[in-house]
Motif scaffolding. Sequence first.
Motif, short mmCIF file in Angstrom:
data_model
loop_
_atom_site.label_atom_id
_atom_site.label_comp_id
_atom_site.label_asym_id
_atom_site.label_seq_id
_atom_site.Cartn_x
_atom_site.Cartn_y
_atom_site.Cartn_z
N GLY A 115 0.81 -1.21 0.00
CA GLY A 115 0.00 0.00 0.00
C GLY A 115 0.84 1.26 0.00
N SER A 116 2.10 1.14 -0.41
CA SER A 116 3.02 2.29 -0.38
C SER A 116 2.51 3.46 -1.20
CB SER A 116 4.40 1.88 -0.89
OG SER A 116 4.95 0.89 -0.05
N GLY A 117 1.81 3.20 -2.28
CA GLY A 117 1.28 4.27 -3.11
C GLY A 117 0.27 5.14 -2.40
N PHE A 118 -0.28 4.62 -1.31
CA PHE A 118 -1.24 5.36 -0.50
C PHE A 118 -0.67 5.74 0.86
CE2 PHE A 118 -3.64 2.54 -3.32
CZ PHE A 118 -4.44 3.46 -3.97
N ARG A 123 0.84 -4.13 4.00
CA ARG A 123 -0.39 -4.42 4.74
C ARG A 123 -0.88 -5.82 4.41
NH1 ARG A 123 -2.88 -0.07 7.70
NH2 ARG A 123 -1.28 1.52 7.69
N GLY A 124 -1.92 -6.22 5.11
CA GLY A 124 -2.60 -7.47 4.80
C GLY A 124 -3.67 -7.18 3.75
N GLN A 125 -3.87 -8.14 2.86
CA GLN A 125 -4.93 -8.01 1.86
C GLN A 125 -6.30 -8.08 2.53
OE1 GLN A 125 -4.70 -10.54 -1.64
NE2 GLN A 125 -2.50 -10.79 -1.30
#
Length: 159
Positions: A115-118, A123-125
Amino acid sequence: MTISVGDKLPDTTLIKPTENGPEKVQSSDFFAGRKVALFSVPGAFTPTCSAKHLPSFEDHAAELKARGVDEIACTAVNDPFVMGAWKDTTGAKEVTMLSDGNGDFARELGLTMDGSGFGLGQRGQRFSMLVEDGVVKQLNVEQPGDYSVSSAEHMLEQM
């Protein structure tokens, strides 16, 4: 490798927020000898997680329990204080929060996301699973950005 139906859950340490502070819980102990509806969210307080995912399990808790579920639990790669605050803020009464603060559980399941783009990091899916005595009986993993197969409603349709 991603966990599959029929696999035993990995044994990792999760943290349960309680009134007396964070409490360590071994996943092998938590899931032993009972049926648990487990769902994972990418993050507490995030829009879909707060508006849809957590409420679906809270709203359908009685139906899940009527079908033999002993406990409903939510996990996320958040610290236990955030998970506790999210539970309090949403008024969730039927869902046990399990913090996977370091992401060990998600990694062991093979269900991580970037989730680096956010600004979220690893994170977990988003997923749900029905676990009986530590063994995965149902597994519903969402495609990135989706919310449908990991809902309580979908789980109930499968039971």
